[in-house]
Design a protein around this motif. Sequence first.
Motif, PDB file in Angstrom:
ATOM      1  N   UNK A  78      -7.873  -6.294  10.613  1.00  0.00           N
ATOM      2  CA  UNK A  78      -7.114  -5.049  10.472  1.00  0.00           C
ATOM      3  C   UNK A  78      -5.845  -5.088  11.313  1.00  0.00           C
ATOM      4  N   UNK A  79      -5.935  -5.673  12.491  1.00  0.00           N
ATOM      5  CA  UNK A  79      -4.755  -5.775  13.352  1.00  0.00           C
ATOM      6  C   UNK A  79      -3.671  -6.609  12.670  1.00  0.00           C
ATOM      7  N   UNK A  80      -4.060  -7.719  12.069  1.00  0.00           N
ATOM      8  CA  UNK A  80      -3.093  -8.559  11.359  1.00  0.00           C
ATOM      9  C   UNK A  80      -2.530  -7.817  10.150  1.00  0.00           C
ATOM     10  N   UNK A  81      -3.407  -7.139   9.403  1.00  0.00           N
ATOM     11  CA  UNK A  81      -2.963  -6.378   8.233  1.00  0.00           C
ATOM     12  C   UNK A  81      -1.916  -5.334   8.610  1.00  0.00           C
ATOM     13  N   UNK A  82      -2.260  -4.457   9.542  1.00  0.00           N
ATOM     14  CA  UNK A  82      -1.350  -3.373   9.900  1.00  0.00           C
ATOM     15  C   UNK A  82      -0.087  -3.898  10.574  1.00  0.00           C
ATOM     16  N   UNK A  83      -0.233  -4.912  11.413  1.00  0.00           N
ATOM     17  CA  UNK A  83       0.944  -5.468  12.071  1.00  0.00           C
ATOM     18  C   UNK A  83       1.910  -6.099  11.082  1.00  0.00           C
ATOM     19  N   UNK A  84       1.367  -6.833  10.109  1.00  0.00           N
ATOM     20  CA  UNK A  84       2.236  -7.463   9.106  1.00  0.00           C
ATOM     21  C   UNK A  84       2.908  -6.422   8.222  1.00  0.00           C
ATOM     22  N   UNK A  85       2.243  -5.301   7.971  1.00  0.00           N
ATOM     23  CA  UNK A  85       2.869  -4.240   7.181  1.00  0.00           C
ATOM     24  C   UNK A  85       3.948  -3.528   7.986  1.00  0.00           C
ATOM     25  N   UNK A  86       3.671  -3.244   9.253  1.00  0.00           N
ATOM     26  CA  UNK A  86       4.686  -2.578  10.092  1.00  0.00           C
ATOM     27  C   UNK A  86       5.951  -3.420  10.194  1.00  0.00           C
ATOM     28  N   UNK A  87       5.764  -4.721  10.384  1.00  0.00           N
ATOM     29  CA  UNK A  87       6.900  -5.596  10.649  1.00  0.00           C
ATOM     30  C   UNK A  87       7.222  -6.513   9.468  1.00  0.00           C
ATOM     31  N   UNK A 106       4.886 -16.910  -8.150  1.00  0.00           N
ATOM     32  CA  UNK A 106       3.443 -17.147  -8.219  1.00  0.00           C
ATOM     33  C   UNK A 106       2.868 -17.568  -6.873  1.00  0.00           C
ATOM     34  N   UNK A 107       3.740 -17.895  -5.936  1.00  0.00           N
ATOM     35  CA  UNK A 107       3.300 -18.310  -4.600  1.00  0.00           C
ATOM     36  C   UNK A 107       3.569 -17.241  -3.547  1.00  0.00           C
ATOM     37  N   UNK A 108       3.465 -15.982  -3.962  1.00  0.00           N
ATOM     38  CA  UNK A 108       3.582 -14.879  -3.004  1.00  0.00           C
ATOM     39  C   UNK A 108       2.589 -15.054  -1.861  1.00  0.00           C
ATOM     40  N   UNK A 109       1.393 -15.563  -2.178  1.00  0.00           N
ATOM     41  CA  UNK A 109       0.388 -15.743  -1.135  1.00  0.00           C
ATOM     42  C   UNK A 109       0.889 -16.659  -0.024  1.00  0.00           C
ATOM     43  N   UNK A 110       1.703 -17.661  -0.364  1.00  0.00           N
ATOM     44  CA  UNK A 110       2.226 -18.570   0.656  1.00  0.00           C
ATOM     45  C   UNK A 110       3.276 -17.887   1.536  1.00  0.00           C
ATOM     46  N   UNK A 111       4.114 -17.060   0.928  1.00  0.00           N
ATOM     47  CA  UNK A 111       5.066 -16.284   1.736  1.00  0.00           C
ATOM     48  C   UNK A 111       4.314 -15.408   2.724  1.00  0.00           C
ATOM     49  N   UNK A 112       3.220 -14.809   2.279  1.00  0.00           N
ATOM     50  CA  UNK A 112       2.443 -13.940   3.162  1.00  0.00           C
ATOM     51  C   UNK A 112       1.688 -14.734   4.222  1.00  0.00           C
TER      52      UNK A 112
END
Length: 473
Positions: A78-87, A106-112
């Motif tokens: 959850x910390x990674x999720x919320x932090x990545x969304x904030x920033x 198609x490689x959005x997952x790699x950007x994330x």
Amino acid sequence: MAVRRWTPPPCLILVKNGLKTVRFWEVVADPRLVALGWLIRVHEGRSVNDLLANSSQSPGSDRHPANQLSPQQKAQAKQILYGCLRYYHQLKTIAENLLAKPFKDKDLDLLLVVVTGLYQLKYLSTPDHAAISESVELTRKLKKKWASGVINGVLRRYQREKDEIEDSLSKSLQFQFSHPGWIIKKLRQDWPSRAEDILSQNNQHAPMILRVNTQVISQKDYLSQLTENNYQASPHPVAADAVVLEKASDVFSLPLFQSGGVTVQDAAPQLAVELLQLDENLRALDACAAPGGKTGHIMQRQPNLELTAVELSPRRAQKIQETLERLYPAQSCHLICADVTEVEDWWDGQLYDRILLDVPCSASGVIRRNPDIKIHRKTTDIQPLVEIQSKILDKTWELLKPGGILVYATCSVFKQENDAQIAAFTKRNEVEFVSLPNKIEKKLNNEAEFGYQIFPGEAQMDGFYLCGLKKPG
């Protein structure tokens, strides 16, 4: 960027047959991979609140990947999720600067994966080697091992050249404020002297605020119960029924939560009841009732009135029903699932003394609680929302008795939805404005032309707008 539907990698597909042979990593819980899966779903349009609720409440939730995590691992995800969304906008700007060429759609997952790695390197105490190696490992779990060298190179370069890279991006507004450009521009236009503080507050953690059910226990006595149970808390400086927890806690462990003595609600919307000037035997309408916090607060403050609540979504109407049954089991509220603007479908023909109208809006005032808004909301959303708000406001005004009060509210900080909406309404209708009690009003740094604009972080509150309108007569 176009988004294709994401197919979970094998490590997220749980074994249904105990006899099936799988590689060890397929059943080992991985908080980084769970966070990545959540981030991908957000980019597909899912809300964080729904994702987290579904991971624990949906059928088969015991087999959900997130629930294979220990409490500490789930907190990390959850910390990674919320932090990545904030920033996200800041981290994406860094990633795009470091990549020799952008990933394909198609490689959005790699950007994330890059975004989650950068977040750990920049904001967490995770050892650099662990943040990098675990990010590279995600490419194998995603069945995209070909990208491991790219991920490794990008993250290691950031690790080595962090200061130089960030200096080169210092003039980028999305890097500075980690918001989409259109939000930055709109806030600067609406609130030139406030914009940077609003943007900064949007990237902070919001406090956990409770509303004490004063039919069950006083605010003072509830604070004593919290102290006895080793919770650090204080009375809210503005909202009379609100309590601020020093540290967020599991609601189900809070004293009296399950028996209806307390509920979670930010302090700003708790001010709506003050503008309504409730009294016994009035006939009241909560016109856009979900999630039901303000409906319940009306019932709490004045049990002896006739209350109708209208909500368009059946699922959200069910949540309202459950909340009211927990908090006020002995009271009644006529809950209707309908489009409030289709008056002939639900209205009984009798005018209301009080109407609360918390309209659909951009939610630009609650980004710190819901950072996925920065990804989901688009500039093209605003005008259609303004038109819906105007339609609801006009329709419900017709249902108000002469001498009655309507409170218009949004969780937005955009003038287009607030001051400008009311300014346009006053050109179509004769109105009188209703003020908050002086003891509350003097504690607000109000800069609205009409009503009250609360900014994120002001007195620990979310961004919120409310305006009391009285119909002459």
